[in-house]
Design an enzyme around this catalytic site. Structure first.
Site, mmCIF file in Angstrom:
data_model
loop_
_atom_site.group_PDB
_atom_site.id
_atom_site.type_symbol
_atom_site.label_atom_id
_atom_site.label_comp_id
_atom_site.label_asym_id
_atom_site.label_seq_id
_atom_site.Cartn_x
_atom_site.Cartn_y
_atom_site.Cartn_z
ATOM 1 N N PHE A 149 0.860 -1.183 0.000
ATOM 2 C CA PHE A 149 0.000 0.000 0.000
ATOM 3 C C PHE A 149 0.893 1.228 0.000
ATOM 4 O O PHE A 149 1.645 1.471 0.946
ATOM 5 C CB PHE A 149 -0.946 0.053 1.208
ATOM 6 C CG PHE A 149 -1.833 1.274 1.133
ATOM 7 C CD1 PHE A 149 -2.976 1.275 0.362
ATOM 8 C CD2 PHE A 149 -1.476 2.453 1.786
ATOM 9 C CE1 PHE A 149 -3.770 2.408 0.243
ATOM 10 C CE2 PHE A 149 -2.262 3.598 1.669
ATOM 11 C CZ PHE A 149 -3.410 3.577 0.897
ATOM 12 N N ASP A 234 9.159 2.775 2.206
ATOM 13 C CA ASP A 234 7.989 3.594 2.516
ATOM 14 C C ASP A 234 7.727 3.505 4.017
ATOM 15 O O ASP A 234 7.213 2.503 4.517
ATOM 16 C CB ASP A 234 6.775 3.106 1.717
ATOM 17 C CG ASP A 234 5.520 3.940 1.976
ATOM 18 O OD1 ASP A 234 5.490 4.711 2.964
ATOM 19 O OD2 ASP A 234 4.550 3.812 1.201
ATOM 20 N N LYS A 263 2.315 11.306 7.269
ATOM 21 C CA LYS A 263 1.486 11.061 8.450
ATOM 22 C C LYS A 263 1.985 11.777 9.704
ATOM 23 O O LYS A 263 1.771 12.975 9.844
ATOM 24 C CB LYS A 263 1.304 9.555 8.656
ATOM 25 C CG LYS A 263 0.498 8.942 7.513
ATOM 26 C CD LYS A 263 -0.122 7.598 7.791
ATOM 27 C CE LYS A 263 -1.158 7.251 6.745
ATOM 28 N NZ LYS A 263 -0.817 6.188 5.824
HETATM 29 C C1 LIG Z 1 -0.989 6.231 4.345
HETATM 30 C C2 LIG Z 1 0.083 5.633 3.515
HETATM 31 C C3 LIG Z 1 0.416 6.165 2.263
HETATM 32 C C4 LIG Z 1 -0.367 7.280 1.610
HETATM 33 O O1 LIG Z 1 -0.396 8.431 2.363
HETATM 34 P P1 LIG Z 1 -1.535 9.545 2.032
HETATM 35 O O2 LIG Z 1 -1.154 10.699 2.911
HETATM 36 O O3 LIG Z 1 -2.853 8.917 2.429
HETATM 37 O O4 LIG Z 1 -1.462 9.833 0.590
HETATM 38 C C5 LIG Z 1 1.487 5.608 1.595
HETATM 39 N N1 LIG Z 1 2.178 4.583 2.104
HETATM 40 C C6 LIG Z 1 1.872 4.033 3.301
HETATM 41 C C7 LIG Z 1 2.704 2.906 3.830
HETATM 42 C C8 LIG Z 1 0.802 4.525 4.045
HETATM 43 O O5 LIG Z 1 0.486 3.966 5.209
#
Ligand SMILES: *Cc1c(COP(=O)(O)O)cnc(C)c1O
Length: 405
Positions: A149, A234, A263
């Site tokens: 994701f 990520d 985040k």
């Molecule tokens: C939340 C998330 C994203 C995307 O972040 P947004 O601010 O919602 O675009 C990408 N990678 C990971 C691992 C995430 O948890």
């Protein structure tokens, strides 16, 4: 619009009805309507309080409405909020310095949402591939992991293995290849002379807090180095303390070429994300190659600096490790036929059930604990890292009561 349509609508059912009527239905939220929040607690419009065991997918690691971050936001908002990068501002250099001193990465590139930062990292990797590694134009291949994701843009959902995320949104960008998450020989076999990068979550959050086999990331880092492939990690959800380290990749003692954060970088006040990397990699960008109107704005930078300071000043990384180990052990002692597996790292714990998770989340909501299911049978436990030990205990008791009912 008439004056009556602007009248305040206050009841839960009225608010939910408005949302359903006028908003796109791209989420299926629990029917709790939050009006305010503080620390690990949120309050609904009827004044009922709930312990937040999701923390906005780890965006509020520092707790809701942290006073120090709030102060930074208000003070900066009274000075200047947005200059665009057409001009310099006095906060961005300080955020760059703070990120460097905290993380050790040489350079950063600020964006807003997580998905934008992922896109930025992919662009950096492709340009590095062509201009530094010497991959022929438009031949770059980026390897991703199954179950990944990384956000919701068209390029990103194009390499998702979740059929719903892709369905109806094609055609997609080419140049991505998927390998099984946690399978190092699959990664080795997928690497070709055109491979630019391997993009991976160190622990897959949305997939259900899936931990790869021990040594996987370290082996992936070795492979990437051997083949001159960039390792892009990520850390948007796993980073900034969630797993009991500043970055989840530290559990494997590696230093990736690129780390993506978002985040909790703002403690939930504001969308702020960043790509952290080296001079060699981020140096591929020249003026005009990439940008964002809001990326690196002074309000975002002031908020992010305060959010990082809270992580350090309040020892939230160590707190996540300690409270997480404690919570994991307590949850693993629950005897329940509903539970298939309980796993996690730091204050990031998955309860995988033998049944749908949604009814359990609804039962927890009635007991005053907010959790959200992920992939229908997994409950993710991820409270703000500032949660008090007694509040944590109370929340875990509610989980035990629901699982053993
Ligand atoms: C939340 C998330 C994203 C995307 O972040 P947004 O601010 O919602 O675009 C990408 N990678 C990971 C691992 C995430 O948890």
């Amino acid at each position: 619009m008439t004056a009556t349509t602007l009248a305040p609508e206050r009841t839960v059912s009225e608010l939910i009805a408005l949302e359903e009527q006028y908003g796109a239905h791209n989420y299926h939220p629990l029917d709790v309507v939050i009006e305010r929040a503080s620390g690990a607690w949120v309050f609904d419009v009827d004044g009922r309080r709930y312990l937040d065991f999701l923390a906005a997918y780890s965006a509020v690691n520092q707790g809701h409405c942290h006073p120090a971050i709030l102060q930074a936001l208000v003070e900066q908002a009274q000075k200047v909020t947005l200059t665009s990068r057409a001009f310099r501002n006095d906060q961005l250099p300080l955020l760059y310095r703070d990120l460097h001193e905290l993380t050790g990465f040489e350079m950063a590139l600020p964006m807003n949402s997580g998905a934008e930062a992922v896109e930025t990292a992919l662009k950096a990797a492709r340009k590095w591939g062509e201009t530094v590694k010497g991959i022929p134009t438009n031949q770059s291949e980026i390897i991703v992991a199954s179950g990944n994701f990384h956000g919701r843009t068209i390029a990103i959902v194009g390499f998702s293995s979740d059929a719903q995320y892709r369905s109806g949104f094609g055609p997609f960008a080419p140049g991505f290849r998927e390998v099984a998450f946690g399978d190092i020989s699959a990664l080795e076999q997928a690497i070709t002379p055109h491979t630019t990068a391997f993009l991976v979550e160190p622990i897959q959050g949305e997939a259900g807090i899936l931990l790869p086999p021990a040594g996987y990331l370290a082996a992936a880092a070795d492979l990437c180095r051997k083949h001159n492939v960039l390792l892009i990690v990520d850390e948007i959800q796993s980073g900034l303390g969630r797993t009991g380290k500043l970055f989840a990749f530290e559990h494997e003692g590696i230093h990736p070429d690129v780390a993506i954060i978002g985040k909790a970088l703002s403690g939930g006040f504001y969308p702020v994300s960043a790509v952290l990397s080296s001079r060699e990699i981020l140096g591929v960008f020249h003026p005009g190659d990439h940008g964002s109107t809001f990326g690196g704005n002074p309000l975002a930078c002031a908020v992010a600096r305060a959010a990082l300071r809270v992580l350090v000043d309040e020892n939230l990384v160590a707190r996540s490790a300690q409270l997480g180990a404690y919570a994991l052990e307590r949850l693993q002692h629950i005897q329940s036929a509903k539970v298939k597996e309980i796993r996690g790292k730091g204050l990031w714990i998955a309860i995988e059930l033998n049944q749908p998770a949604r009814p359990i989340c609804e039962a927890l909501q009635h007991r005053g604990v907010l959790c959200k299911e992920t992939h229908s049978t997994v409950i993710r436990i991820a409270p703000p890292l500032v949660i008090g030990r007694e509040d944590l205990d109370w929340g875990l008791e509610q989980i035990e009561a629901v699982l053993t009912a």
